[in-house]
Design a protein around this motif. Structure first.
Motif, PDB file in Angstrom:
ATOM      1  N   SER A 143      -7.785   2.475  -4.893  1.00  0.00           N
ATOM      2  CA  SER A 143      -8.435   3.106  -3.764  1.00  0.00           C
ATOM      3  C   SER A 143      -8.930   2.017  -2.819  1.00  0.00           C
ATOM      4  O   SER A 143      -8.604   0.846  -2.993  1.00  0.00           O
ATOM      5  CB  SER A 143      -9.613   3.964  -4.269  1.00  0.00           C
ATOM      6  N   TRP A 144      -9.717   2.419  -1.841  1.00  0.00           N
ATOM      7  CA  TRP A 144     -10.369   1.450  -0.965  1.00  0.00           C
ATOM      8  C   TRP A 144     -11.753   1.987  -0.641  1.00  0.00           C
ATOM      9  O   TRP A 144     -12.035   3.167  -0.806  1.00  0.00           O
ATOM     10  CB  TRP A 144      -9.558   1.190   0.305  1.00  0.00           C
ATOM     11  N   SER A 145     -12.609   1.096  -0.196  1.00  0.00           N
ATOM     12  CA  SER A 145     -13.984   1.462   0.097  1.00  0.00           C
ATOM     13  C   SER A 145     -14.418   0.790   1.381  1.00  0.00           C
ATOM     14  O   SER A 145     -14.131  -0.396   1.592  1.00  0.00           O
ATOM     15  CB  SER A 145     -14.895   1.002  -1.046  1.00  0.00           C
ATOM     16  N   PRO A 146     -15.143   1.504   2.239  1.00  0.00           N
ATOM     17  CA  PRO A 146     -15.731   0.833   3.402  1.00  0.00           C
ATOM     18  C   PRO A 146     -16.656  -0.287   2.913  1.00  0.00           C
ATOM     19  O   PRO A 146     -17.293  -0.166   1.860  1.00  0.00           O
ATOM     20  CB  PRO A 146     -16.529   1.938   4.092  1.00  0.00           C
ATOM     21  N   ALA A 147     -16.723  -1.379   3.663  1.00  0.00           N
ATOM     22  CA  ALA A 147     -17.476  -2.559   3.243  1.00  0.00           C
ATOM     23  C   ALA A 147     -18.927  -2.241   2.892  1.00  0.00           C
ATOM     24  O   ALA A 147     -19.428  -2.664   1.847  1.00  0.00           O
ATOM     25  CB  ALA A 147     -17.414  -3.627   4.326  1.00  0.00           C
ATOM     26  N   THR A 148     -19.613  -1.504   3.727  1.00  0.00           N
ATOM     27  CA  THR A 148     -21.028  -1.213   3.483  1.00  0.00           C
ATOM     28  C   THR A 148     -21.209  -0.420   2.198  1.00  0.00           C
ATOM     29  O   THR A 148     -22.073  -0.736   1.383  1.00  0.00           O
ATOM     30  CB  THR A 148     -21.634  -0.445   4.674  1.00  0.00           C
ATOM     31  N   ALA A 149     -20.392   0.599   1.982  1.00  0.00           N
ATOM     32  CA  ALA A 149     -20.495   1.406   0.770  1.00  0.00           C
ATOM     33  C   ALA A 149     -20.212   0.563  -0.472  1.00  0.00           C
ATOM     34  O   ALA A 149     -20.895   0.690  -1.485  1.00  0.00           O
ATOM     35  CB  ALA A 149     -19.533   2.590   0.837  1.00  0.00           C
ATOM     36  N   VAL A 186       0.818  -1.207   0.000  1.00  0.00           N
ATOM     37  CA  VAL A 186       0.000   0.000   0.000  1.00  0.00           C
ATOM     38  C   VAL A 186       0.857   1.263   0.000  1.00  0.00           C
ATOM     39  O   VAL A 186       1.807   1.377   0.768  1.00  0.00           O
ATOM     40  CB  VAL A 186      -0.921  -0.007   1.237  1.00  0.00           C
ATOM     41  N   SER A 187       0.467   2.218  -0.850  1.00  0.00           N
ATOM     42  CA  SER A 187       1.151   3.506  -0.878  1.00  0.00           C
ATOM     43  C   SER A 187       0.518   4.451   0.137  1.00  0.00           C
ATOM     44  O   SER A 187      -0.642   4.293   0.517  1.00  0.00           O
ATOM     45  CB  SER A 187       1.080   4.118  -2.274  1.00  0.00           C
ATOM     46  N   LYS A 188       1.292   5.445   0.565  1.00  0.00           N
ATOM     47  CA  LYS A 188       0.775   6.445   1.516  1.00  0.00           C
ATOM     48  C   LYS A 188      -0.417   7.194   0.937  1.00  0.00           C
ATOM     49  O   LYS A 188      -1.354   7.519   1.646  1.00  0.00           O
ATOM     50  CB  LYS A 188       1.879   7.423   1.905  1.00  0.00           C
ATOM     51  N   SER A 189      -0.394   7.458  -0.372  1.00  0.00           N
ATOM     52  CA  SER A 189      -1.496   8.204  -0.988  1.00  0.00           C
ATOM     53  C   SER A 189      -2.800   7.421  -0.950  1.00  0.00           C
ATOM     54  O   SER A 189      -3.871   8.011  -0.931  1.00  0.00           O
ATOM     55  CB  SER A 189      -1.151   8.581  -2.426  1.00  0.00           C
ATOM     56  N   LEU A 190      -2.720   6.100  -0.899  1.00  0.00           N
ATOM     57  CA  LEU A 190      -3.921   5.273  -0.861  1.00  0.00           C
ATOM     58  C   LEU A 190      -4.637   5.374   0.485  1.00  0.00           C
ATOM     59  O   LEU A 190      -5.842   5.208   0.563  1.00  0.00           O
ATOM     60  CB  LEU A 190      -3.565   3.817  -1.160  1.00  0.00           C
ATOM     61  N   ILE A 191      -3.902   5.684   1.538  1.00  0.00           N
ATOM     62  CA  ILE A 191      -4.505   5.756   2.874  1.00  0.00           C
ATOM     63  C   ILE A 191      -4.350   7.138   3.493  1.00  0.00           C
ATOM     64  O   ILE A 191      -4.399   7.300   4.710  1.00  0.00           O
ATOM     65  CB  ILE A 191      -3.913   4.674   3.810  1.00  0.00           C
ATOM     66  N   ALA A 192      -4.200   8.162   2.649  1.00  0.00           N
ATOM     67  CA  ALA A 192      -3.902   9.511   3.134  1.00  0.00           C
ATOM     68  C   ALA A 192      -4.970  10.067   4.075  1.00  0.00           C
ATOM     69  O   ALA A 192      -4.655  10.657   5.092  1.00  0.00           O
ATOM     70  CB  ALA A 192      -3.700  10.459   1.954  1.00  0.00           C
ATOM     71  N   ARG A 193      -6.240   9.904   3.744  1.00  0.00           N
ATOM     72  CA  ARG A 193      -7.301  10.491   4.580  1.00  0.00           C
ATOM     73  C   ARG A 193      -7.590   9.646   5.807  1.00  0.00           C
ATOM     74  O   ARG A 193      -7.840  10.154   6.872  1.00  0.00           O
ATOM     75  CB  ARG A 193      -8.572  10.678   3.767  1.00  0.00           C
ATOM     76  N   SER A 194      -7.620   8.374   5.638  1.00  0.00           N
ATOM     77  CA  SER A 194      -7.818   7.446   6.748  1.00  0.00           C
ATOM     78  C   SER A 194      -7.518   6.059   6.226  1.00  0.00           C
ATOM     79  O   SER A 194      -7.490   5.838   5.029  1.00  0.00           O
ATOM     80  CB  SER A 194      -9.247   7.521   7.296  1.00  0.00           C
ATOM     81  N   GLY A 195      -7.318   5.165   7.120  1.00  0.00           N
ATOM     82  CA  GLY A 195      -6.988   3.814   6.696  1.00  0.00           C
ATOM     83  C   GLY A 195      -8.182   2.893   6.794  1.00  0.00           C
ATOM     84  O   GLY A 195      -9.065   3.099   7.609  1.00  0.00           O
ATOM     85  N   PRO A 196      -8.217   1.885   5.937  1.00  0.00           N
ATOM     86  CA  PRO A 196      -9.292   0.910   6.010  1.00  0.00           C
ATOM     87  C   PRO A 196      -9.068  -0.056   7.151  1.00  0.00           C
ATOM     88  O   PRO A 196      -7.998  -0.070   7.768  1.00  0.00           O
ATOM     89  CB  PRO A 196      -9.183   0.189   4.673  1.00  0.00           C
ATOM     90  N   LYS A 197     -10.068  -0.855   7.396  1.00  0.00           N
ATOM     91  CA  LYS A 197      -9.933  -1.913   8.396  1.00  0.00           C
ATOM     92  C   LYS A 197     -10.240  -3.244   7.720  1.00  0.00           C
ATOM     93  O   LYS A 197     -10.760  -3.274   6.605  1.00  0.00           O
ATOM     94  CB  LYS A 197     -10.836  -1.650   9.588  1.00  0.00           C
ATOM     95  N   VAL A 198      -9.911  -4.306   8.385  1.00  0.00           N
ATOM     96  CA  VAL A 198     -10.189  -5.635   7.857  1.00  0.00           C
ATOM     97  C   VAL A 198     -11.684  -5.719   7.565  1.00  0.00           C
ATOM     98  O   VAL A 198     -12.507  -5.284   8.364  1.00  0.00           O
ATOM     99  CB  VAL A 198      -9.752  -6.724   8.866  1.00  0.00           C
ATOM    100  N   GLY A 199     -12.030  -6.234   6.397  1.00  0.00           N
ATOM    101  CA  GLY A 199     -13.425  -6.335   5.975  1.00  0.00           C
ATOM    102  C   GLY A 199     -13.807  -5.284   4.947  1.00  0.00           C
ATOM    103  O   GLY A 199     -14.796  -5.428   4.248  1.00  0.00           O
ATOM    104  N   ASP A 200     -13.024  -4.194   4.858  1.00  0.00           N
ATOM    105  CA  ASP A 200     -13.256  -3.191   3.826  1.00  0.00           C
ATOM    106  C   ASP A 200     -12.728  -3.747   2.505  1.00  0.00           C
ATOM    107  O   ASP A 200     -12.211  -4.861   2.456  1.00  0.00           O
ATOM    108  CB  ASP A 200     -12.561  -1.871   4.180  1.00  0.00           C
ATOM    109  N   TYR A 201     -12.859  -2.991   1.417  1.00  0.00           N
ATOM    110  CA  TYR A 201     -12.517  -3.484   0.090  1.00  0.00           C
ATOM    111  C   TYR A 201     -11.431  -2.653  -0.575  1.00  0.00           C
ATOM    112  O   TYR A 201     -11.480  -1.425  -0.549  1.00  0.00           O
ATOM    113  CB  TYR A 201     -13.753  -3.471  -0.823  1.00  0.00           C
ATOM    114  N   PHE A 202     -10.468  -3.337  -1.196  1.00  0.00           N
ATOM    115  CA  PHE A 202      -9.508  -2.727  -2.097  1.00  0.00           C
ATOM    116  C   PHE A 202     -10.203  -2.597  -3.439  1.00  0.00           C
ATOM    117  O   PHE A 202     -10.920  -3.506  -3.868  1.00  0.00           O
ATOM    118  CB  PHE A 202      -8.265  -3.619  -2.230  1.00  0.00           C
ATOM    119  N   VAL A 203      -9.997  -1.470  -4.145  1.00  0.00           N
ATOM    120  CA  VAL A 203     -10.643  -1.235  -5.440  1.00  0.00           C
ATOM    121  C   VAL A 203      -9.606  -0.737  -6.441  1.00  0.00           C
ATOM    122  O   VAL A 203      -8.813   0.147  -6.128  1.00  0.00           O
ATOM    123  CB  VAL A 203     -11.774  -0.177  -5.314  1.00  0.00           C
TER     124      VAL A 203
END
Length: 94
Positions: free
Chosen positions: A80-86, A55-72
């Motif tokens: 990018s990444w997305s919260p699981a529900t979204a 993972v690059s720093k730019s991918l998690i710049a605003r906040s980091g995902p948690k286990v169960g979220d999705y890589f996109v």
């Protein structure tokens, strides 16, 4: 945080096709593998499909995902990444 006005924002429906998978684990890179690259966050995401993403720093710049979220990953290669529900509410697996 600045308060929003009472203006109704337009609604949008997603029509893109993306590649993605659920993050099943997040681990730091082993010290002997860590790069001197300023963009490297020092993290790896392990996905359900068996892929491992460094993972690059730019991918998690605003906040980091948690286990169960999705890589996109989009068609143009943008990651990018997305919260699981979204993600589940916005995409249907094809």
């Amino acid at each position: 945080m600045e308060e929003m006005t009472a203006v109704q924002l337009p609604r949008w429906q997603c029509h893109k096709q993306v590649y993605g998978d659920r993050i099943k684990d997040i681990r730091p890179l082993p010290l002997e593998v860590q790069l001197d690259d300023a963009e490297d966050s020092g993290l790896r995401w392990y996905l359900d499909c068996g892929a491992v993403i460094t993972v690059s720093k730019s991918l998690i710049a605003r906040s980091g995902p948690k286990v169960g979220d999705y890589f996109v990953q989009y068609e143009d290669g943008y990651q990018s990444w997305s919260p699981a529900t979204a993600f589940k509410d916005g995409y249907t697996r094809i």
